[in-house]
Design a protein around this motif. Structure first.
Motif, PDB file in Angstrom:
ATOM      1  N   ARG A  63       0.781  -1.296  -0.053  1.00 28.59           N
ATOM      2  CA  ARG A  63      -0.014  -0.027  -0.088  1.00 28.59           C
ATOM      3  C   ARG A  63       0.986   1.184  -0.099  1.00 28.59           C
ATOM      4  N   SER A  64       2.191   1.045   0.349  1.00 32.61           N
ATOM      5  CA  SER A  64       2.977   2.328   0.399  1.00 32.61           C
ATOM      6  C   SER A  64       3.807   2.673  -0.661  1.00 32.61           C
ATOM      7  N   MET A 101       6.760   5.856  -1.241  1.00 34.16           N
ATOM      8  CA  MET A 101       8.194   5.591  -1.238  1.00 34.16           C
ATOM      9  C   MET A 101       8.915   5.805  -2.397  1.00 34.16           C
ATOM     10  N   ARG A 102       8.170   6.301  -3.374  1.00 33.62           N
ATOM     11  CA  ARG A 102       9.021   6.512  -4.695  1.00 33.62           C
ATOM     12  C   ARG A 102       9.456   7.841  -4.740  1.00 33.62           C
ATOM     13  N   ALA A 103      10.542   7.997  -5.688  1.00 33.35           N
ATOM     14  CA  ALA A 103      11.478   9.033  -5.620  1.00 33.35           C
ATOM     15  C   ALA A 103      10.507  10.470  -5.809  1.00 33.35           C
ATOM     16  N   GLY A 104       9.594  10.432  -6.740  1.00 34.40           N
ATOM     17  CA  GLY A 104       8.746  11.644  -6.895  1.00 34.40           C
ATOM     18  C   GLY A 104       7.887  12.093  -5.608  1.00 34.40           C
ATOM     19  N   ALA A 105       7.677  11.125  -4.660  1.00 38.31           N
ATOM     20  CA  ALA A 105       6.488  11.211  -3.709  1.00 38.31           C
ATOM     21  C   ALA A 105       7.021  12.628  -2.846  1.00 38.31           C
ATOM     22  N   ARG A 131       7.290  10.544   2.360  1.00 40.71           N
ATOM     23  CA  ARG A 131       8.068   9.500   2.078  1.00 40.71           C
ATOM     24  C   ARG A 131       8.781   9.225   3.125  1.00 40.71           C
ATOM     25  N   ASP A 132       9.377  10.233   3.928  1.00 38.34           N
ATOM     26  CA  ASP A 132      10.134   9.960   5.266  1.00 38.34           C
ATOM     27  C   ASP A 132       9.201   9.204   6.148  1.00 38.34           C
ATOM     28  N   ALA A 133       7.966   9.672   6.191  1.00 47.61           N
ATOM     29  CA  ALA A 133       7.236   9.081   7.105  1.00 47.61           C
ATOM     30  C   ALA A 133       6.958   7.647   7.019  1.00 47.61           C
ATOM     31  N   ALA A 134       6.781   7.379   5.862  1.00 46.81           N
ATOM     32  CA  ALA A 134       6.553   5.927   5.366  1.00 46.81           C
ATOM     33  C   ALA A 134       7.799   5.025   5.477  1.00 46.81           C
ATOM     34  N   PHE A 135       9.009   5.621   5.052  1.00 49.99           N
ATOM     35  CA  PHE A 135      10.215   4.814   5.476  1.00 49.99           C
ATOM     36  C   PHE A 135      10.387   4.647   6.992  1.00 49.99           C
ATOM     37  N   ALA A 136      10.170   5.855   7.767  1.00 47.24           N
ATOM     38  CA  ALA A 136      10.482   5.865   9.287  1.00 47.24           C
ATOM     39  C   ALA A 136       9.594   4.887   9.768  1.00 47.24           C
ATOM     40  N   THR A 137       8.085   4.551   9.312  1.00 47.11           N
ATOM     41  CA  THR A 137       7.177   3.489   9.932  1.00 47.11           C
ATOM     42  C   THR A 137       8.028   2.002   9.576  1.00 47.11           C
ATOM     43  N   MET A 138       8.266   2.014   8.193  1.00 50.57           N
ATOM     44  CA  MET A 138       8.998   0.622   7.829  1.00 50.57           C
ATOM     45  C   MET A 138      10.034   0.187   8.679  1.00 50.57           C
ATOM     46  N   VAL A 165      -9.565   3.296   0.934  1.00 53.65           N
ATOM     47  CA  VAL A 165      -8.512   2.252   0.953  1.00 53.65           C
ATOM     48  C   VAL A 165      -9.373   1.186   0.234  1.00 53.65           C
ATOM     49  N   PHE A 166     -10.252   0.842   1.141  1.00 53.84           N
ATOM     50  CA  PHE A 166     -11.389  -0.305   0.505  1.00 53.84           C
ATOM     51  C   PHE A 166     -11.679  -0.061  -0.949  1.00 53.84           C
TER      52      PHE A 166
END
Length: 220
Positions: free
Chosen positions: A21-22, A26-30, A35-42, A148-149
């Motif tokens: 879903r992320s 996480m892509r370069a153009g995001a 993007r930082d928040a998504a990577f931090a969560t991961m 999301v659904f």
């Protein structure tokens, strides 16, 4: 065994749901902040996973921790086996309401995909509308989760319908192993009421059948 199953389920959730879903985040153009928040969560999830499964998979956990933590943060313990169990940290950050709502949405996604497959409608084929009935037990499905659904099942709009809608047929099945001793001679009347649909539903998931109150965990 139960611990390994829980870890396996967490890995599956992380890879097949959160990471999938992320991908756009996480892509370069995001958006950089998102993007930082998504990577931090991961990152936090993987570190927590390495600490959780360390007693079961010591070498894999050590490698994972070394790549994520020890190699970049020398001020922290250099081994996962020197860190504390993360249970208290996880409890602080949990949101039971959000977890419950997400579980309902994911279950609805699975059911919707099954219905599409049975009807021969590929997931790539967009549909105009989906009707969604969710249990009303103080649970709120946010607009974000509805989006999301909609994205997961490829529909343009989602309409929530109440349990009393003409689109919903509600049936109840008393669980005899749980009510047999308690209700005794009242069982035949309760089962007859269930077959006839003479049931009163309550907001907490319990029901009344033939004048008998059955808790939510005593019926399906």
């Amino acid at each position: 065994v139960s611990a390994t199953r829980a870890i396996s389920a967490a890995i599956d959730d992380l890879s097949t749901w959160y990471l999938r879903r992320s991908r756009d985040r996480m892509r370069a153009g995001a958006d950089p902040a998102d993007r930082d928040a998504a990577f931090a969560t991961m990152h936090a999830a993987l570190v927590g996973l390495s600490r959780t499964m360390a007693p079961i998979l010591p070498f894999l956990s050590e490698t994972l921790y070394g790549n994520l933590v020890a190699s970049v943060l020398p001020e922290l313990p250099d081994s996962v086996h020197l860190t504390a169990w993360p249970a208290d940290e996880l409890a602080v950050h949990r949101d039971p309401g959000l977890e419950g709502a997400m579980a309902v949405v994911r279950g609805a996604v699975d059911l919707a995909r099954t219905l599409r497959a049975q009807a021969g409608l590929r997931i790539r084929q967009p549909l105009a509308r989906a009707w969604l009935a969710v249990p009303d037990r103080g649970m709120a499905i946010s607009p974000e989760l509805l989006r999301v659904f909609a994205d997961e099942v490829n529909v343009r709009t989602v309409e929530l319908i109440a349990g009393g809608s003409d689109l919903v047929e509600r049936r109840v099945k008393p669980l005899l192993p749980r009510i047999g001793k308690r209700l005794g001679a009242a069982i035949p009347a309760v089962m007859a009421a269930a077959r006839e649909g003479a049931v009163e539903f309550h907001d907490d998931g319990s029901v009344t059948l033939a004048g008998q109150h059955l808790a939510a965990d005593e019926v399906e």
